[in-house]
Design a protein around this motif. Structure first.
Motif, PDB file in Angstrom:
ATOM      1  N   GLY A 104      15.080  -6.657  14.253  1.00 30.31           N
ATOM      2  CA  GLY A 104      14.192  -7.046  15.340  1.00 30.31           C
ATOM      3  C   GLY A 104      12.802  -7.373  14.826  1.00 30.31           C
ATOM      4  N   LEU A 105      11.983  -7.998  15.676  1.00 27.01           N
ATOM      5  CA  LEU A 105      10.633  -8.394  15.294  1.00 27.01           C
ATOM      6  C   LEU A 105       9.685  -7.198  15.349  1.00 27.01           C
ATOM      7  N   ASP A 106       9.386  -6.617  14.181  1.00 26.91           N
ATOM      8  CA  ASP A 106       8.425  -5.513  14.057  1.00 26.91           C
ATOM      9  C   ASP A 106       8.772  -4.340  14.974  1.00 26.91           C
ATOM     10  N   THR A 107      10.047  -4.052  15.099  1.00 27.63           N
ATOM     11  CA  THR A 107      10.500  -3.015  16.030  1.00 27.63           C
ATOM     12  C   THR A 107      10.846  -1.698  15.351  1.00 27.63           C
ATOM     13  N   GLY A 108      10.822  -1.649  14.027  1.00 29.03           N
ATOM     14  CA  GLY A 108      11.324  -0.488  13.313  1.00 29.03           C
ATOM     15  C   GLY A 108      10.468   0.750  13.448  1.00 29.03           C
ATOM     16  N   PRO A 109      11.026   1.910  13.085  1.00 30.22           N
ATOM     17  CA  PRO A 109      10.293   3.176  13.168  1.00 30.22           C
ATOM     18  C   PRO A 109       9.091   3.190  12.241  1.00 30.22           C
ATOM     19  N   VAL A 110       8.034   3.883  12.666  1.00 32.07           N
ATOM     20  CA  VAL A 110       6.739   3.855  11.985  1.00 32.07           C
ATOM     21  C   VAL A 110       6.566   5.074  11.082  1.00 32.07           C
ATOM     22  N   TYR A 111       6.082   4.834   9.863  1.00 32.57           N
ATOM     23  CA  TYR A 111       5.777   5.916   8.929  1.00 32.57           C
ATOM     24  C   TYR A 111       4.350   6.439   9.111  1.00 32.57           C
ATOM     25  N   GLY A 112       3.400   5.541   9.291  1.00 32.63           N
ATOM     26  CA  GLY A 112       2.011   5.975   9.382  1.00 32.63           C
ATOM     27  C   GLY A 112       1.120   4.861   9.904  1.00 32.63           C
ATOM     28  N   ILE A 113      -0.088   5.243  10.310  1.00 35.19           N
ATOM     29  CA  ILE A 113      -1.052   4.275  10.802  1.00 35.19           C
ATOM     30  C   ILE A 113      -2.441   4.589  10.246  1.00 35.19           C
ATOM     31  N   VAL A 114      -3.301   3.586  10.281  1.00 37.93           N
ATOM     32  CA  VAL A 114      -4.716   3.756  10.001  1.00 37.93           C
ATOM     33  C   VAL A 114      -5.454   2.944  11.052  1.00 37.93           C
ATOM     34  N   THR A 115      -6.562   3.455  11.577  1.00 39.89           N
ATOM     35  CA  THR A 115      -7.288   2.761  12.633  1.00 39.89           C
ATOM     36  C   THR A 115      -8.540   2.090  12.090  1.00 39.89           C
ATOM     37  N   GLU A 116      -8.992   1.077  12.807  1.00 37.16           N
ATOM     38  CA  GLU A 116     -10.174   0.317  12.415  1.00 37.16           C
ATOM     39  C   GLU A 116     -10.882  -0.165  13.671  1.00 37.16           C
ATOM     40  N   LYS A 117     -12.189   0.096  13.774  1.00 37.56           N
ATOM     41  CA  LYS A 117     -12.966  -0.383  14.907  1.00 37.56           C
ATOM     42  C   LYS A 117     -13.239  -1.871  14.744  1.00 37.56           C
ATOM     43  N   ILE A 118     -13.094  -2.611  15.845  1.00 41.54           N
ATOM     44  CA  ILE A 118     -13.422  -4.031  15.845  1.00 41.54           C
ATOM     45  C   ILE A 118     -14.892  -4.168  16.201  1.00 41.54           C
ATOM     46  N   ARG A 119     -15.665  -4.729  15.286  1.00 38.63           N
ATOM     47  CA  ARG A 119     -17.103  -4.883  15.498  1.00 38.63           C
ATOM     48  C   ARG A 119     -17.381  -6.072  16.408  1.00 38.63           C
ATOM     49  N   PRO A 120     -18.514  -6.056  17.117  1.00 36.04           N
ATOM     50  CA  PRO A 120     -18.785  -7.105  18.111  1.00 36.04           C
ATOM     51  C   PRO A 120     -18.764  -8.518  17.549  1.00 36.04           C
ATOM     52  N   ASN A 121     -19.145  -8.685  16.280  1.00 36.85           N
ATOM     53  CA  ASN A 121     -19.209 -10.022  15.702  1.00 36.85           C
ATOM     54  C   ASN A 121     -18.101 -10.298  14.696  1.00 36.85           C
ATOM     55  N   ASP A 122     -17.097  -9.444  14.645  1.00 36.23           N
ATOM     56  CA  ASP A 122     -16.016  -9.624  13.681  1.00 36.23           C
ATOM     57  C   ASP A 122     -15.288 -10.947  13.887  1.00 36.23           C
ATOM     58  N   THR A 123     -15.063 -11.682  12.795  1.00 40.77           N
ATOM     59  CA  THR A 123     -14.097 -12.766  12.812  1.00 40.77           C
ATOM     60  C   THR A 123     -12.751 -12.207  12.345  1.00 40.77           C
ATOM     61  N   ALA A 124     -11.705 -12.984  12.573  1.00 41.73           N
ATOM     62  CA  ALA A 124     -10.389 -12.532  12.122  1.00 41.73           C
ATOM     63  C   ALA A 124     -10.374 -12.348  10.609  1.00 41.73           C
ATOM     64  N   GLY A 125     -11.057 -13.223   9.888  1.00 41.35           N
ATOM     65  CA  GLY A 125     -11.093 -13.098   8.437  1.00 41.35           C
ATOM     66  C   GLY A 125     -11.777 -11.831   7.975  1.00 41.35           C
TER      67      GLY A 125
END
Length: 307
Positions: free
Chosen positions: A142-163
């Protein structure tokens, strides 16, 4: 563990470098997409991942498709314990998934099950998310449906570009992927099924999607431009010619300009939207294919505008 790393763009390089530097694992080969044509001369070029692997003396595999029988035979011969994946760019068939003892583990740049699919970072910015991150998970059919091992979080800054956001996630994600490989190897880490709630899909953003609709609210235009920077690049038409837009700035107060109407003074170029005015940042004319010297073409266009 014996690893076969799969990845293609620069986003995958920090993860490959982290695994190459690890004393606990051996990267026995790298799987990457075949050479692509790039640059003004459209010459074939190796992927960023292939360049790093070749410099490190690691075997490189570039099958047209990972379902090719020759590639599957090579994978069996390599005897990988696990295949970590970062932005490889092709679906892994079931025949390949079954070869490593610990399967294929993907580093995906979202907090799954949010933003499954090809453009998770772009969609997180486009939809105004305040927090995103990266996940490591077991690849299934499936499309990205598999069980998860771990995560890390990141705040999106107001002026962030995708790059810019992807650059940060590529490094924090590399640490997560290495920790995941360590946990799988010593048996301390188990994958857990993704929640049934909160599923969203991040389809690829096309060039047509990146066209600015000036009747939209200013905040949406700001998010669209940042989400499309650097690729595919937000754009608009001006006097029949296409212009690429860099990040914009939101002006205070309601707009006195009609959507798409332009006001120019000494220091700013303002454009009306469906709500507030915006100030344009960097604007580039779309180069024509017949102009081999892009810089000379841009200079010529500027002189024409000034005249």
């Amino acid at each position: 563990m014996r690893l076969v790393f799969a990845g293609t763009p620069a986003t995958a390089v920090p993860s490959l470098q982290a695994l190459l530097a690890s004393e606990k694992h051996e990267v026995v080969a790298v799987l990457t997409r075949p050479h692509a044509r790039a640059g003004r001369g459209r010459h074939e070029a190796a992927s960023p991942v292939e360049q790093v692997a070749a410099a490190a003396g690691v075997r490189v595999l570039t099958p047209a498709r990972p379902s090719d029988p020759d590639f599957l035979d090579q994978l069996v011969e390599l005897r990988p314990d696990c295949c970590p994946v970062v932005a490889y760019g092709a679906l892994i068939p079931g025949a390949a998934l079954a070869i490593p003892q610990h399967g294929w583990v993907n580093l995906h740049f979202s907090l799954l099950p949010a933003w499954r699919g090809a453009a998770p970072v772009q969609h997180a910015i486009l939809h105004g998310d305040e927090i995103t991150g990266a996940s490591t998970f077991q690849i299934e059919t499936g499309l990205d449906t598999g069980p998860v091992y771990g995560i890390v979080t990141e705040k999106i800054r107001p002026n962030d570009t995708a790059g810019e956001l992807l650059e940060r996630l590529s490094h924090s994600g590399a640490d997560l992927l290495l920790a995941t490989m360590d946990g799988i190897a010593d048996g301390s880490l188990d994958a857990r099924p993704q929640p049934a709630d909160g599923v969203s899909v991040a389809a690829k953003i096309t060039v047509d999607d990146a066209r600015v609709d000036w009747s939209a609210p200013a905040v949406h235009i700001d998010r669209l431009v940042r989400a499309c920077t650097p690729a595919p690049g937000a754009w608009t038409l001006f006097r029949g010619e296409r212009l690429k837009l860099g990040p914009v700035r939101l002006a205070a107060g309601r707009s006195e300009l009609a959507p798409g109407e332009i006001a120019v003074n000494k220091n700013t170029v303002r454009v009306g939207t469906g709500s507030h005015e915006i100030e344009l940042g960097e604007v580039q004319p779309q180069p024509h294919e017949e102009h081999e010297d892009h810089e000379a073409y841009l200079a010529q266009r500027v002189q024409q505008r000034q005249a």
